[in-house]
Design an enzyme around this catalytic site. Sequence first.
Site, PDB file in Angstrom:
ATOM      1  CB  VAL A   1      78.585 -22.582  50.451  1.00  0.00           C
ATOM      2  CG1 VAL A   1      80.081 -22.727  50.676  1.00  0.00           C
ATOM      3  CG2 VAL A   1      78.132 -21.157  50.758  1.00  0.00           C
TER       4      VAL A   1
ATOM      5  CG  ASP B   1      79.353 -13.151  47.378  1.00  0.00           C
ATOM      6  OD1 ASP B   1      80.573 -13.137  47.536  1.00  0.00           O
ATOM      7  OD2 ASP B   1      78.822 -13.502  46.303  1.00  0.00           O
TER       8      ASP B   1
ATOM      9  NE  ARG C   1      66.158 -21.931  47.635  1.00  0.00           N
ATOM     10  CZ  ARG C   1      66.821 -20.772  47.554  1.00  0.00           C
ATOM     11  NH1 ARG C   1      67.640 -20.421  48.517  1.00  0.00           N
ATOM     12  NH2 ARG C   1      66.660 -19.990  46.506  1.00  0.00           N
TER      13      ARG C   1
HETATM   14  P1  IMP Z   1      75.799 -10.036  48.100  1.00  0.00           P
HETATM   15  O1  IMP Z   1      74.830  -8.964  47.791  1.00  0.00           O
HETATM   16  O2  IMP Z   1      76.858 -10.178  47.034  1.00  0.00           O
HETATM   17  O3  IMP Z   1      76.424  -9.944  49.473  1.00  0.00           O
HETATM   18  O4  IMP Z   1      75.032 -11.382  47.966  1.00  0.00           O
HETATM   19  C1  IMP Z   1      74.271 -11.873  48.920  1.00  0.00           C
HETATM   20  C2  IMP Z   1      73.330 -12.938  48.381  1.00  0.00           C
HETATM   21  O5  IMP Z   1      73.882 -13.706  47.292  1.00  0.00           O
HETATM   22  C3  IMP Z   1      73.121 -13.918  49.491  1.00  0.00           C
HETATM   23  O6  IMP Z   1      72.083 -13.513  50.335  1.00  0.00           O
HETATM   24  C4  IMP Z   1      72.807 -15.197  48.727  1.00  0.00           C
HETATM   25  O7  IMP Z   1      71.440 -15.224  48.433  1.00  0.00           O
HETATM   26  C5  IMP Z   1      73.612 -15.081  47.454  1.00  0.00           C
HETATM   27  N1  IMP Z   1      74.896 -15.821  47.568  1.00  0.00           N
HETATM   28  C6  IMP Z   1      76.140 -15.299  47.623  1.00  0.00           C
HETATM   29  N2  IMP Z   1      77.080 -16.255  47.715  1.00  0.00           N
HETATM   30  C7  IMP Z   1      76.406 -17.427  47.744  1.00  0.00           C
HETATM   31  C8  IMP Z   1      76.830 -18.809  47.838  1.00  0.00           C
HETATM   32  O8  IMP Z   1      78.011 -19.174  47.936  1.00  0.00           O
HETATM   33  N3  IMP Z   1      75.830 -19.729  47.828  1.00  0.00           N
HETATM   34  C9  IMP Z   1      74.510 -19.397  47.749  1.00  0.00           C
HETATM   35  N4  IMP Z   1      74.076 -18.145  47.663  1.00  0.00           N
HETATM   36  C10 IMP Z   1      75.019 -17.158  47.655  1.00  0.00           C
END
Ligand code: IMP
Length: 177
Positions: free
Chosen positions: A153, A103, A165
Amino acid sequence: MSSDNPEVLISEADIRRRVDELAAQISADYAGKEPLVLIGVLKGSFIFLADLSRRLNIPRTIEFIAVSSYEQGSVQSGAVRLVMDVRGNIEDKHVLIVEDIVDTGHTLHYLIGMLRSHRPASVRTCALLHKAERAEVDVHIDYVGFNIADEWVVGYGLDYAEQNRTLPYIGVVHPEN
Ligand code: IMP
Ligand code: MG
């Protein structure tokens, strides 16, 4: 809001086809480069890792790591926190981090740095999903399943507040915050 029947974004059949392609590509890229250690990021990657790892045709071992970056639902808590480290020794081994979704990129960026300190032979990254327009840090993803828009999502391992999940497909929910 969690829902019993989230709208389908990526079907089971499409996930299966793409995981097959990723497995074929990873198997080809790592042929002769053993040992390969797949490191699944808990909890979200558990189903993707199970399917991907079983379709590789090269020797591989499995490790898990756990981080926490979101507190409740989709509300971001701030810094990435290591909750569980790898148990096995990954020194001089080829490491492939297996993530459910990238993300903002903070989690993967943190994990790459953390795992490099264990002195593996190499570190690459694989994510089933990528929300490219949300990127806050520049992090390279070697293997991406699908690029998706900025939507929350669930399914195939991913949750919203621990719900959905085990949905067999990737669905979209609309958190009300
Ligand atoms: P980041 O550090 O912002 O890249 O976030 C990564 C983590 O956030 C992922 O490994 C997921 O666990 C969670 N995450 C981010 N977007 C989503 C989503 O749309 N659905 C579910 N989990 C998400
Ligand atoms: Mg994750």
